[in-house]
Enzyme design. Structure first.
Site, short mmCIF file in Angstrom:
data_model
loop_
_atom_site.label_atom_id
_atom_site.label_comp_id
_atom_site.label_asym_id
_atom_site.label_seq_id
_atom_site.Cartn_x
_atom_site.Cartn_y
_atom_site.Cartn_z
N LYS A 223 2.25 -1.95 13.17
CA LYS A 223 3.57 -1.88 12.54
C LYS A 223 4.52 -1.23 13.53
O LYS A 223 4.09 -0.45 14.38
CB LYS A 223 3.51 -1.02 11.27
CG LYS A 223 4.57 -1.36 10.26
CD LYS A 223 4.12 -2.48 9.35
CE LYS A 223 5.21 -2.96 8.44
NZ LYS A 223 4.66 -3.89 7.43
N ASP B 236 10.15 -7.04 8.41
CA ASP B 236 9.88 -6.12 7.30
C ASP B 236 11.28 -5.72 6.82
O ASP B 236 12.25 -6.46 7.08
CB ASP B 236 9.05 -4.92 7.77
CG ASP B 236 8.42 -4.14 6.62
OD1 ASP B 236 7.38 -4.56 6.11
OD2 ASP B 236 8.98 -3.09 6.21
N1 GLU Z 1 5.98 -6.85 6.96
C1 GLU Z 1 5.12 -7.75 6.23
C2 GLU Z 1 3.99 -6.96 5.61
O1 GLU Z 1 4.18 -5.85 5.19
C3 GLU Z 1 4.70 -8.97 7.02
C4 GLU Z 1 4.00 -8.70 8.31
C5 GLU Z 1 3.74 -9.94 9.16
O2 GLU Z 1 4.08 -11.04 8.73
O3 GLU Z 1 3.18 -9.75 10.24
O4 GLU Z 1 2.88 -7.40 5.47
#
Ligand code: GLU
Length: 447
Positions: free
Chosen positions: A126, A166
């Site tokens: 992340k 996100d």
């Molecule tokens: N931010 C999204 C999550 O919390 C998607 C992450 C992604 O697609 O890599 O899963």
């Protein structure tokens, strides 16, 4: 058994005491996974969970950019590369003033389990920045994204780490980030997901998190021979996840009563139908307005300032805004109003007290790492299409998404069902997510 969990958490607290959200996410996993480790010899005594709470790598960097007035601005950028045992690091980027190490580590930790649950080969990561996109011009957003990527590019790659969106990072930001990556790496690769349709994106990716949250709730309701038909549904948030959770709810015959943002919530007792939702999408995505502006076009609705929508009577609640947006009091209000199902579209929106209340009442409750996994799962499908240099149709991707959500539901049932038939989806998701990553870590040795 209790002392095992406590001594583990003491160790984690010693190192990460100043990171409350991270500790909250770890505690929830430890309480369900440690008893499982103790019962299963192959995992016992190997400090696997202790290894999993330590990020493989953390990168923080300076992001300088120039605003429209010509002033130099400085933000902080991050990427947490949490675990790569089952695939390249994968997870979104969040641009929001509250972003700090604790928030990103909790999100990266959750992502490891979530990505494992999808059954696709993706590790967990992340990242993001404390940059606030609110009120910024398109040019400011572009300059910030370009500056952010001019450092991040050296830490990512389609086989190393694949970021996505996100909170605060949508199609516009992914475009600017991708443009800079492509320029400085001199290569067109699937290094980011959530891309536009004409340059490597996947159909259904924009819809996937919200749709998946509703598909998961549908699966939970099926265990009670129930469905969305005729149900009153309360949704928080009004961004990407909330919008498509609302769309799918309407398609399945539910009535959407609320949407919200950080200023408060709108309550439309006639229901937010397809036409009203199209208005919300235009308001939020094109005009980047506030949800209270809904009342200018639909004056029958109410705007409740400074509150969350959990006080509205409903059958189903879909928290799709942000972490810790639903506390124990909110959970008790939902329960006393007859709510039977909560499916999290956001990451960790329910506090520990709220989850305990849901479990005590034995209602259907899905944690985000299971119910919102549709987003990253479809990112995984985007990566596959990029590798194949091929695009699947809407129907093909939607079918795969539905299958993945159904499989996650089955995994939660396998590890979370008790002798009375109640499914603890928190326990199920944590153990099922853990097993795959732990097996890979064991096979790969101490690295
Ligand atoms: N931010 C999204 C999550 O919390 C998607 C992450 C992604 O697609 O890599 O899963």
């Amino acid at each position: 058994m209790k002392s095992n969990i406590e001594s583990f958490l003491d160790l984690v607290k010693e190192r990460n005491g100043h990171e409350p959200e991270f500790l909250q996410a770890v505690e929830e996993v430890a309480e369900t996974v440690i008893p499982y480790i103790i019962e299963n010899d192959i995992y016992y005594g190997k400090n696997i969970l202790l290894r999993m709470v330590e990020p493989e790598r953390v990168v923080t960097f300076r992001v300088c950019w120039v605003d429209d007035k010509g002033e130099i601005r400085v933000n902080r950028g991050y990427r947490i590369q949490m675990n790569s045992a089952i695939g390249p690091y994968k997870g979104g980027l969040r641009f929001h003033p509250t972003v700090n190490m604790s928030i990103l580590k909790f999100l990266a930790f959750e992502q490891v389990f979530k990505n494992s649950l999808t059954t696709l080969p993706m590790g967990g990561g992340k990242g993001g920045s404390d940059f606030d996109p609110k009120g910024k011009s398109d040019n400011e957003i572009m300059r910030f994204c370009h500056s952010f990527m001019s450092e991040l590019f050296r830490h990512i790659g389609h086989n190393t780490d694949v970021p996505a969106g996100d909170i605060g990072v949508g199609a516009r930001e992914i475009g600017f980030l991708f443009g800079m990556y492509k320029k400085i790496s001199n290569g067109f690769t699937g290094v980011l997901t959530g891309k536009g349709m004409s340059w490597g994106g996947s159909l259904i990716r924009p819809e996937a998190t919200g749709y998946g949250t509703v598909y998961f709730a549908e699966k939970m309701l099926e265990t009670k021979e129930d469905s969305f038909k005729g149900k009153d549904v309360v949704i928080s948030g009004s961004g990407n996840v909330a919008q498509y959770a609302a769309e799918k709810t309407i398609q399945l015959g539910g009535k959407v009563l609320t949407l919200s943002d950080s200023s408060g919530y709108i309550y439309d007792e006639d229901g937010i139908d397809t036409e009203k939702l199209a208005f919300v999408m235009e308001l939020k995505n094109e005009r980047r307005g506030r949800i209270s502006e809904y009342l200018e076009t639909y004056p029958n609705a109410k705007f409740v300032k400074g509150r969350t929508p959990w006080e509205v009577k409903c059958d189903i609640a879909l928290p799709c805004a942000t972490q810790n947006e639903l506390n124990e009091d909110d959970a008790n209000t939902l329960l006393s109003n007859g709510c039977i199902c909560v499916s999290e579209g956001a990451n960790m929106p329910s506090t520990k007290g709220a989850i305990t209340a849901f479990h005590k009442a034995k209602i259907l409750f899905a944690p985000g790492k299971a119910s919102n996994a549709g987003g990253v799962a479809t990112s995984g499908l985007e990566m596959t299409q990029n590798s194949l240099r091929f695009n699947w149709t809407r129907e093909e991707v939607d079918l795969k998404l539905k299958e993945i959500m159904s499989n996650i539901h089955d995994s939660c049932t396998e590890y979370g069902k008790d002798e009375n038939g109640y499914i603890d989806y928190v326990k199920g998701a944590n153990i099922a997510g853990f097993v795959k990553v732990a097996d890979a870590m064991l096979a790969q040795g101490i690295v």
